[in-house]
Structure formats: C-alpha cells, structure tokens
Design a protein around this motif. Structure first.
Motif, PDB file in Angstrom:
ATOM      1  N   MET A   1       0.839  -1.178   0.000  1.00 39.45           N
ATOM      2  CA  MET A   1       0.000   0.000   0.000  1.00 39.45           C
ATOM      3  C   MET A   1       0.883   1.239   0.000  1.00 39.45           C
ATOM      4  SD  MET A   1      -2.907   1.149   2.702  1.00 39.45           S
ATOM      5  CE  MET A   1      -4.319   0.553   1.808  1.00 39.45           C
ATOM      6  N   THR A   2       0.460   2.254  -0.731  1.00 43.64           N
ATOM      7  CA  THR A   2       1.185   3.514  -0.805  1.00 43.64           C
ATOM      8  C   THR A   2       0.291   4.648  -0.341  1.00 43.64           C
ATOM      9  OG1 THR A   2       2.450   2.718  -2.681  1.00 43.64           O
ATOM     10  CG2 THR A   2       2.398   5.077  -2.352  1.00 43.64           C
ATOM     11  N   LEU A   3       0.822   5.491   0.512  1.00 40.06           N
ATOM     12  CA  LEU A   3       0.087   6.664   0.969  1.00 40.06           C
ATOM     13  C   LEU A   3       0.454   7.869   0.119  1.00 40.06           C
ATOM     14  CD1 LEU A   3       0.594   6.327   4.819  1.00 40.06           C
ATOM     15  CD2 LEU A   3      -1.503   5.888   3.536  1.00 40.06           C
ATOM     16  N   SER A   4      -0.487   8.772  -0.053  1.00 46.52           N
ATOM     17  CA  SER A   4      -0.250  10.036  -0.736  1.00 46.52           C
ATOM     18  C   SER A   4      -0.702  11.167   0.164  1.00 46.52           C
ATOM     19  CB  SER A   4      -1.043  10.098  -2.048  1.00 46.52           C
ATOM     20  OG  SER A   4      -0.615   9.099  -2.932  1.00 46.52           O
ATOM     21  N   LEU A   5       0.074  12.210   0.229  1.00 51.17           N
ATOM     22  CA  LEU A   5      -0.278  13.362   1.044  1.00 51.17           C
ATOM     23  C   LEU A   5      -1.323  14.198   0.314  1.00 51.17           C
ATOM     24  CD1 LEU A   5       0.233  15.000   3.596  1.00 51.17           C
ATOM     25  CD2 LEU A   5       2.075  16.171   2.375  1.00 51.17           C
ATOM     26  N   ALA A   6      -2.486  14.373   0.928  1.00 52.03           N
ATOM     27  CA  ALA A   6      -3.585  15.103   0.309  1.00 52.03           C
ATOM     28  C   ALA A   6      -3.802  16.472   0.942  1.00 52.03           C
ATOM     29  CB  ALA A   6      -4.875  14.293   0.404  1.00 52.03           C
ATOM     30  N   MET A   7      -3.606  16.561   2.276  1.00 50.55           N
ATOM     31  CA  MET A   7      -3.921  17.801   2.971  1.00 50.55           C
ATOM     32  C   MET A   7      -3.081  17.918   4.232  1.00 50.55           C
ATOM     33  SD  MET A   7      -7.660  19.114   4.338  1.00 50.55           S
ATOM     34  CE  MET A   7      -8.411  18.615   2.803  1.00 50.55           C
ATOM     35  N   ILE A   8      -2.694  19.138   4.556  1.00 46.79           N
ATOM     36  CA  ILE A   8      -2.018  19.448   5.809  1.00 46.79           C
ATOM     37  C   ILE A   8      -2.980  20.324   6.588  1.00 46.79           C
ATOM     38  CG2 ILE A   8      -0.033  20.583   6.867  1.00 46.79           C
ATOM     39  CD1 ILE A   8       1.365  20.011   4.058  1.00 46.79           C
ATOM     40  N   THR A   9      -3.347  19.899   7.798  1.00 42.72           N
ATOM     41  CA  THR A   9      -4.357  20.587   8.586  1.00 42.72           C
ATOM     42  C   THR A   9      -3.721  21.235   9.815  1.00 42.72           C
ATOM     43  OG1 THR A   9      -6.032  19.022   7.834  1.00 42.72           O
ATOM     44  CG2 THR A   9      -6.558  20.315   9.793  1.00 42.72           C
ATOM     45  N   VAL A  10      -4.103  22.478  10.060  1.00 43.36           N
ATOM     46  CA  VAL A  10      -3.599  23.253  11.184  1.00 43.36           C
ATOM     47  C   VAL A  10      -4.762  23.582  12.106  1.00 43.36           C
ATOM     48  CG1 VAL A  10      -2.466  25.420  11.836  1.00 43.36           C
ATOM     49  CG2 VAL A  10      -1.797  24.244   9.719  1.00 43.36           C
ATOM     50  N   ASP A  11      -4.598  23.321  13.401  1.00 41.57           N
ATOM     51  CA  ASP A  11      -5.606  23.704  14.393  1.00 41.57           C
ATOM     52  C   ASP A  11      -5.456  25.189  14.706  1.00 41.57           C
ATOM     53  OD1 ASP A  11      -6.401  21.069  14.520  1.00 41.57           O
ATOM     54  OD2 ASP A  11      -5.423  20.654  16.426  1.00 41.57           O
ATOM     55  N   THR A  12      -6.585  25.871  14.847  1.00 41.55           N
ATOM     56  CA  THR A  12      -6.577  27.304  15.133  1.00 41.55           C
ATOM     57  C   THR A  12      -7.890  27.710  15.794  1.00 41.55           C
ATOM     58  OG1 THR A  12      -6.368  29.506  14.151  1.00 41.55           O
ATOM     59  CG2 THR A  12      -7.423  27.823  12.795  1.00 41.55           C
ATOM     60  N   ALA A  13      -7.866  28.796  16.527  1.00 42.30           N
ATOM     61  CA  ALA A  13      -9.084  29.304  17.146  1.00 42.30           C
ATOM     62  C   ALA A  13      -9.949  30.062  16.136  1.00 42.30           C
ATOM     63  CB  ALA A  13      -8.734  30.211  18.327  1.00 42.30           C
ATOM     64  N   ASP A  14      -9.352  30.545  15.043  1.00 45.14           N
ATOM     65  CA  ASP A  14     -10.077  31.367  14.069  1.00 45.14           C
ATOM     66  C   ASP A  14      -9.587  31.022  12.655  1.00 45.14           C
ATOM     67  OD1 ASP A  14     -11.763  33.249  12.997  1.00 45.14           O
ATOM     68  OD2 ASP A  14     -10.674  34.986  13.796  1.00 45.14           O
ATOM     69  N   PRO A  15     -10.165  30.010  12.012  1.00 42.95           N
ATOM     70  CA  PRO A  15      -9.643  29.486  10.747  1.00 42.95           C
ATOM     71  C   PRO A  15      -9.649  30.442   9.555  1.00 42.95           C
ATOM     72  CG  PRO A  15     -11.162  27.922  11.730  1.00 42.95           C
ATOM     73  CD  PRO A  15     -11.266  29.185  12.510  1.00 42.95           C
ATOM     74  N   LEU A  16     -10.673  31.234   9.371  1.00 42.10           N
ATOM     75  CA  LEU A  16     -10.795  32.000   8.140  1.00 42.10           C
ATOM     76  C   LEU A  16      -9.678  33.029   7.938  1.00 42.10           C
ATOM     77  CD1 LEU A  16     -12.363  32.197   5.547  1.00 42.10           C
ATOM     78  CD2 LEU A  16     -13.973  33.723   6.690  1.00 42.10           C
ATOM     79  N   PRO A  17      -9.321  33.850   8.932  1.00 46.28           N
ATOM     80  CA  PRO A  17      -8.245  34.822   8.688  1.00 46.28           C
ATOM     81  C   PRO A  17      -6.901  34.167   8.366  1.00 46.28           C
ATOM     82  CG  PRO A  17      -9.470  35.413  10.661  1.00 46.28           C
ATOM     83  CD  PRO A  17      -9.960  34.058  10.232  1.00 46.28           C
TER      84      PRO A  17
END
Length: 118
Positions: A1-17
């Motif tokens: 099986m091979t993995l591919s990186l699709a998304m890097i997610t960052v936790d934040t209190a206010d995502p939109l800005p």
C-alpha cells in the motif's frame, strides 16, 4: 500500500483569517469555508491542500510539524512574508544550505529555503 499526502491541517481558534493569509502568501485559493469551522486552501494541481480547523484550545508552544517552503529568491520572499505579517524567528546556515524560520500571524512556524537546495 502507498500513501499520498492530500492535505495538511492546522488547528486554530479562528480558521478563516489564517486561511486567507496562507492563500494569499502561496497564490492559493480558498475552496471551502464550511461555516468557518474547517477552511480549505488549494495550492494547485498535484500539491496537497492546506486546511485550517477550528478548535477551542489550539496546542500551545512550538508546532510539532511545520511546512518547509522554497523560493527562487529566499531573501526577497522572507521580506515579503514579514511585510505581510509573518514574524522572523531565526536564520540558519549550514555548508551549502541555509533557511529562514518564520511564524505566520497565528504563531505557526514554517521555514523558507532557496528553491533547489533541499
């Protein structure tokens, strides 16, 4: 099986800005806002997306994972990022390789090196 990186997610209190800031800095665009709780930024074909997820209590201190970015003119790009709201953390030099560590307006650290030197 091979993995591919699709998304890097960052936790934040206010995502939109912070998603808007990263979209502007990378030439990306916001593709989903999900009522402000999970905002995704596309960087272009073949590249992973960035996502910013609303959490009540983001992890304090230095982030455990960071982005390593490249630019043809590192010094000019670092100055542009600082003018856009990034904070200079440190300059690093090694034989045949140098990079700059910055923090985005939300405090997430990332590095910029000269393209082709990784």
């Amino acid at each position: 099986m091979t993995l591919s990186l699709a998304m890097i997610t960052v936790d934040t209190a206010d995502p939109l800005p912070i998603a808007r800031w990263w979209a502007e800095q990378t030439g990306g665009s916001i593709v989903a806002e999900n009522e402000g709780w999970f905002v995704t930024v596309t960087l272009g074909d073949g590249q992973p997306m960035l996502a910013f997820q609303k959490v009540d209590d983001p992890t304090p201190g230095k982030n455990r994972i960071h982005l390593d970015l490249t630019a043809p003119d590192r010094a000019a790009e670092v100055q542009r990022l600082i003018a856009a709201g990034a904070t200079l953390i440190a300059e690093h030099e090694m034989p045949e390789f140098s990079w700059t560590t910055l923090a985005d307006p939300d405090g997430n650290q990332f590095c910029v090196a000269t393209a082709g030197t990784h």
